[in-house]
Design a protein around this motif. Structure first.
Motif, PDB file in Angstrom:
ATOM      1  N   ARG A  65       0.844  -1.200   0.000  1.00  0.00           N
ATOM      2  CA  ARG A  65       0.000   0.000   0.000  1.00  0.00           C
ATOM      3  C   ARG A  65       0.877   1.247   0.000  1.00  0.00           C
ATOM      4  N   ALA A  66       1.945   1.226   0.805  1.00  0.00           N
ATOM      5  CA  ALA A  66       2.881   2.352   0.833  1.00  0.00           C
ATOM      6  C   ALA A  66       3.556   2.531  -0.530  1.00  0.00           C
ATOM      7  N   SER A  67       3.873   1.436  -1.198  1.00  0.00           N
ATOM      8  CA  SER A  67       4.463   1.515  -2.544  1.00  0.00           C
ATOM      9  C   SER A  67       3.493   2.171  -3.516  1.00  0.00           C
ATOM     10  N   LEU A  68       2.225   1.795  -3.424  1.00  0.00           N
ATOM     11  CA  LEU A  68       1.215   2.401  -4.296  1.00  0.00           C
ATOM     12  C   LEU A  68       1.126   3.902  -4.040  1.00  0.00           C
ATOM     13  N   LEU A  69       1.117   4.299  -2.789  1.00  0.00           N
ATOM     14  CA  LEU A  69       1.068   5.728  -2.466  1.00  0.00           C
ATOM     15  C   LEU A  69       2.295   6.467  -3.006  1.00  0.00           C
ATOM     16  N   ARG A  70       3.457   5.841  -2.905  1.00  0.00           N
ATOM     17  CA  ARG A  70       4.694   6.432  -3.426  1.00  0.00           C
ATOM     18  C   ARG A  70       4.605   6.600  -4.950  1.00  0.00           C
ATOM     19  N   ILE A  71       4.091   5.587  -5.622  1.00  0.00           N
ATOM     20  CA  ILE A  71       3.938   5.659  -7.084  1.00  0.00           C
ATOM     21  C   ILE A  71       2.958   6.774  -7.442  1.00  0.00           C
ATOM     22  N   MET A  72       1.873   6.855  -6.715  1.00  0.00           N
ATOM     23  CA  MET A  72       0.885   7.906  -6.987  1.00  0.00           C
ATOM     24  C   MET A  72       1.511   9.290  -6.810  1.00  0.00           C
ATOM     25  N   ARG A  73       2.289   9.476  -5.741  1.00  0.00           N
ATOM     26  CA  ARG A  73       2.964  10.772  -5.529  1.00  0.00           C
ATOM     27  C   ARG A  73       3.923  11.084  -6.670  1.00  0.00           C
ATOM     28  N   SER A  74       4.683  10.075  -7.098  1.00  0.00           N
ATOM     29  CA  SER A  74       5.658  10.314  -8.168  1.00  0.00           C
ATOM     30  C   SER A  74       4.987  10.685  -9.485  1.00  0.00           C
ATOM     31  N   LEU A  75       3.745  10.253  -9.670  1.00  0.00           N
ATOM     32  CA  LEU A  75       2.992  10.573 -10.886  1.00  0.00           C
ATOM     33  C   LEU A  75       2.160  11.844 -10.727  1.00  0.00           C
ATOM     34  N   GLY A  76       2.146  12.395  -9.521  1.00  0.00           N
ATOM     35  CA  GLY A  76       1.331  13.577  -9.272  1.00  0.00           C
ATOM     36  C   GLY A  76      -0.156  13.272  -9.170  1.00  0.00           C
ATOM     37  N   VAL A  77      -0.495  12.040  -8.799  1.00  0.00           N
ATOM     38  CA  VAL A  77      -1.895  11.633  -8.661  1.00  0.00           C
ATOM     39  C   VAL A  77      -2.323  11.876  -7.216  1.00  0.00           C
ATOM     40  N   PRO A  78      -3.300  12.763  -6.994  1.00  0.00           N
ATOM     41  CA  PRO A  78      -3.741  13.020  -5.617  1.00  0.00           C
ATOM     42  C   PRO A  78      -4.581  11.871  -5.072  1.00  0.00           C
ATOM     43  N   LYS A  79      -4.463  11.672  -3.741  1.00  0.00           N
ATOM     44  CA  LYS A  79      -5.306  10.680  -3.059  1.00  0.00           C
ATOM     45  C   LYS A  79      -6.709  11.246  -2.972  1.00  0.00           C
ATOM     46  N   ARG A  80      -7.685  10.405  -3.195  1.00  0.00           N
ATOM     47  CA  ARG A  80      -9.082  10.773  -3.006  1.00  0.00           C
ATOM     48  C   ARG A  80      -9.482  10.256  -1.631  1.00  0.00           C
ATOM     49  N   ARG A  81      -9.407  11.143  -0.661  1.00  0.00           N
ATOM     50  CA  ARG A  81      -9.609  10.748   0.733  1.00  0.00           C
ATOM     51  C   ARG A  81     -10.976  10.126   0.978  1.00  0.00           C
ATOM     52  N   TYR A  82     -11.985  10.558   0.240  1.00  0.00           N
ATOM     53  CA  TYR A  82     -13.312   9.983   0.448  1.00  0.00           C
ATOM     54  C   TYR A  82     -13.329   8.510   0.068  1.00  0.00           C
ATOM     55  N   LYS A  83     -12.547   8.117  -0.942  1.00  0.00           N
ATOM     56  CA  LYS A  83     -12.496   6.697  -1.309  1.00  0.00           C
ATOM     57  C   LYS A  83     -11.788   5.889  -0.225  1.00  0.00           C
TER      58      LYS A  83
END
Length: 175
Positions: A65-83
């Motif tokens: 899960r942490a790896s996914l978050l890191r990948i999302m940050r590197s791509l500039g993809v914001p987390k959708r907190r509601y999801k």
């Protein structure tokens, strides 16, 4: 997909970042459920053949899960907190499911939880494979990291299957 004519270069294709953001947030929601459920399982099952493998899996699933978050940050993809919030709530509500017992866990619970977790890990593996396929068109992806994440998901699937078969035999066979 069309095949390029002999002697011509294939068209360069770009990753659709708008759709990729939705896709990654959906996987983040799933990983939130998986991380929560695996931690709950690791804390709930103390039987020696299950306890240590479940603790190991819970740690790895949290790392994934942490790896996914890191990948999302590197791509500039914001987390959708509601999801994330909704998926965490769904995971906790899932603990209240009917299992044929009112006050204690059914022996069948372990079988069902292992099957659920195995489905989640398969979904995660497919998500890593999707990103790996995009890595050839987008240099922002680390191919080696994705290959490692795919291999780890495959190992997790094998471990979960071994645990599932053991649980099925323990719970559903008499004698």
């Amino acid at each position: 997909m069309t095949t390029p004519m002999p002697g011509t270069r294939p068209q360069t294709r770009q990753v659709r970042t708008d759709l990729l953001g939705i896709y990654l947030n959906d996987h983040l929601a799933g990983s939130t459920v998986g991380a929560g459920r695996s931690l709950f399982m690791a804390r709930s099952h103390r039987d020696p053949p299950f306890a240590e493998p479940l603790r190991q899996l819970a740690g790895e699933i949290a790392e994934d899960r942490a790896s996914l978050l890191r990948i999302m940050r590197s791509l500039g993809v914001p987390k959708r907190r509601y999801k994330i919030a909704a998926s965490g709530a769904v995971e906790r509500l899932g603990r209240l499911k009917s299992n044929g017992r009112l006050y204690r866990r059914s022996p069948l619970t372990l079988v069902v939880e292992l099957e659920f977790l195995r489905l989640g890990v398969k979904g995660k593996e497919l998500g890593w494979r999707t990103l790996r396929a995009l890595a050839e068109a987008d240099g922002r992806f680390d191919e080696q990291e994705l290959d490692g994440l795919i291999a780890r998901a495959e190992r997790q699937m094998n471990t979960l299957e071994e645990l599932r078969v053991r649980a099925v035999q323990d719970v559903l066979l008499s004698g």
